[in-house]
Motif scaffolding. Structure first.
Motif: not given
Length: 637
Positions: A561, A564, A568, A570, A573, A577, A599
């Motif tokens: 969290n 995230k 920003k 993605f 990430l 994930y 997601e």
């Protein structure tokens, strides 16, 4: 149609000797294959007894490395059947086609699995005789098995009814097949050599693409040295595969146990990578996994090369930069490093005359492939211009023709000294960076070296700034504050970068909590540094992965969290994930894992390399959640 508790779903393949069906257990719903042999093969009592005896022998040989016979018997007096295991995924040919070539770490693990299977069979007096990539099957859980063993050594006259139809062309022959000499377990080793070569290079060792296949090339031609395609290949693997592919059976290995022992030091270096979980992830998407493994490998090789360069180990650095220079994804500044080293070391410049001479020698060699004199000239010429890779390549070609050539052996020996790394593990899983204060070159540097020139320049700049500040032209205090803050952040990023690369490599090696603790401590130290936002995102992402790999999903959740909120982008990430999702799934937290994968799916496009994997995961999790709900007893109101 139903045989015992197995209901036939569909026909998979039909030949003149048998028909193969896919079937499903009526109660437990798992799949098997059923082979029904043609009644003409078993019309006589002698042929029936021979087949039943063979099936009984293979039935008793069941183990984890071979496709096992689960049942066998008669449908009627003349019709024999066998029920065999069914693995749910690709065969080795399909995996090679998808990946183009398999990284040496994964290929070594597959080789070990195949050798274990061969050892089980050979120890019972059975050899395969027709091993090829279509007969090596896999599952999504990372299992690798061999199917369709062909010969029983205790009955040389028996030829299993499977082999002729299982054979996919005569590209997978040993020399003894062609010469019609007796086959034995060493035949299996030669065929394993072909498979291993093909896994690593994506090419058959005795076939040149776009040219007609001629099986006699197996007898007449030498394979291209593996070093030609993979100059970074581990010497242990290279030596083993070269011996497996020897044309004379007596020159190959005598037993699979000897090969496994020789491989063991390299396999140990792979650490936790040697797992069914890693193979499972690779089999699901071999192309993407290959790209990721190779990217990590060459990224760390680049760091090693730079370290050798600044430690003045120029020959080692040059060899590594030459490897990097031959990759499709170019690294920034490699050409500059190579030219700088060649200038420092005084190598012969690659002018038009040198290149023309090399081309002439190559043309002559094309007409006289076994000419040792020409290969030696090329090897020496490449060495003089600082091209160690091609120099060693031609030396290895010489040794294929003349094993005892002293000049070639000397070149190879010198290269081994150059190539030997300062690490005990494959570089992209290594935690060590080469550090040495000694220079391999006893050079006399210029009296006024670069770092002194930079120091003088900085002092002059300081004098100018102080002068301008004194006359009020600039606000010196604010300038110093701004510069020191920005330079501190930049320096912190530079210092942290090599640690981040090392720690990311270490994360791939372990899932053990004790081994992960020092990695997490180091990540906490890095997080307290004055890093840029981008580097802080990288460190926090590694903390998520570290806790996920030891199944601490609570701590992973906290840093997930935090990441995230912080990052920003993605694209950065995605891997976090995936790791976090896998940990949740492993701990049977299916709803939370589904949220993570959904997601990911929402932020991915169909062109994304991982799109199909994520989509598959989402469907799997939805099914698991439904199964869990259906298994939960309803509460009474």
């Amino acid at each position: 149609m139903q045989i015992n508790k197995y209901k036939i779903v569909k026909s998979l393949k039909k030949t003149s000797k048998w028909e193969l069906f896919l079937a499903r257990h009526v109660e437990d719903k798992f799949h098997v294959k059923i082979r029904i042999f043609n009644h003409t093969l078993t019309s006589s009592e002698q042929s029936r007894n021979k087949l039943i005896k063979a099936l009984e022998y293979f039935y008793l040989m069941r183990n984890k490395y071979l496709i096992s016979i689960l049942e066998y018997g008669f449908l009627d007096k003349n019709v024999v059947y066998e029920i065999i295991e069914h693995l749910d995924y690709l065969n080795l040919r399909e995996i090679i086609n998808k990946a183009h070539r398999i990284p040496q770490e994964i290929a070594a693990i597959i080789m070990q699995e195949l050798l274990n299977g061969l050892h089980q069979a050979h120890s019972r007096g059975i050899y395969h005789g027709y091993l090829n990539p279509h007969l090596v099957v896999t599952s999504t859980t990372g299992i690798v098995k061999i199917q369709d063993f062909a010969y029983a050594e205790n009955d040389p006259s028996y030829h299993h009814f499977l082999c002729a139809d299982s054979l996919h062309g005569n590209m997978y022959y040993a020399p003894e097949h062609i010469l019609q000499k007796p086959l034995d377990k060493r035949t299996d080793f030669f065929l394993l050599g072909i498979l291993s070569y093909e896994m690593l290079t994506g090419k058959h060792p005795f076939w040149v693409a776009d040219k007609p296949w001629d099986m006699h090339k197996i007898l007449s031609d030498n394979q291209e040295p593996l070093f030609a395609t993979l100059p970074h290949i581990n010497p242990v693997l290279e030596r083993i595969i070269e011996k497996l592919l020897h044309k004379i059976p007596d020159e190959r290995y005598e037993d699979s146990e000897i090969i496994l022992q020789e491989m063991e030091p390299y396999i140990k270096l792979l650490g936790d990578m040697r797992s069914y979980e890693i193979l499972s992830a690779y089999f699901i998407d071999p192309k993407v996994s290959t790209e990721q493994i190779e990217h990590n490998y060459f990224l760390e090789l680049y760091e090693q090369a730079r370290t050798h360069f600044y430690s003045k180990h120029y020959t080692k650095a040059l060899f590594m930069f030459e490897i990097l220079n031959r990759q499709a994804d170019k690294f920034e500044g490699v050409d500059v490093y190579i030219n700088d080293i060649k200038e420092k070391k005084g190598y012969l410049p690659q002018n038009e005359n040198v290149l023309k001479l090399i081309e002439e020698l190559k043309n002559k060699l094309a007409h006289e492939p076994g000419n040792i004199s020409l290969m030696l000239k090329l090897s020496n010429l490449y060495r003089e211009i600082g091209n160690y890779i091609d120099s060693v390549y031609y030396s290895k070609k010489i040794l294929q023709v003349e094993k005892t050539n002293e000049q070639a052996l000397e070149n190879i020996s010198d290269f081994i000294k150059i190539e030997s790394r300062d690490y005990e593990t494959p570089s992209h899983f290594s935690s060590a960076l080469a550090q040495s204060a000694q220079s391999e070159d006893e050079e006399i540097y210029e009296e006024f070296p670069l770092h002194r020139k930079l120091l003088v320049a900085v002092l002059l700049l300081a004098v100018i700034i102080l002068g301008m500040s004194r006359y009020g032209w600039i606000d010196f205090s604010s300038l110093v504050a701004e510069v020191s803050a920005s330079s501190y952040t930049e320096n912190a990023d530079v210092l942290a970068n090599s640690d981040i690369i090392k720690l990311e490599g270490l994360l791939l090696q372990t899932r053990a909590e004790e081994k992960m603790k020092p990695i997490i401590r180091k990540l906490f130290q890095l997080s307290e540094m004055n890093l840029s936002k981008e580097k802080k995102c990288e460190v926090t992402g590694l903390l998520v992965k570290a806790y996920a790999r030891i199944d601490n999903t609570d701590k992973s959740f906290i840093y997930f969290n935090k990441l995230k909120r912080m990052c920003k982008d993605f694209a950065m990430l995605k891997t976090v994930y995936m790791e976090y999702g896998r940990a949740l799934e492993k701990n049977e937290k299916y709803p939370e894992a589904l949220d993570v994968y959904l997601e990911l799916l929402l932020n991915a496009t169909q062109e994304d390399k991982n799109y199909k994997i994520i989509e598959h995961k989402v469907k799997e999790l939805q099914k698991n959640i439904l199964l869990t709900l259906s298994a939960t007893p309803e509460k009474k109101i």
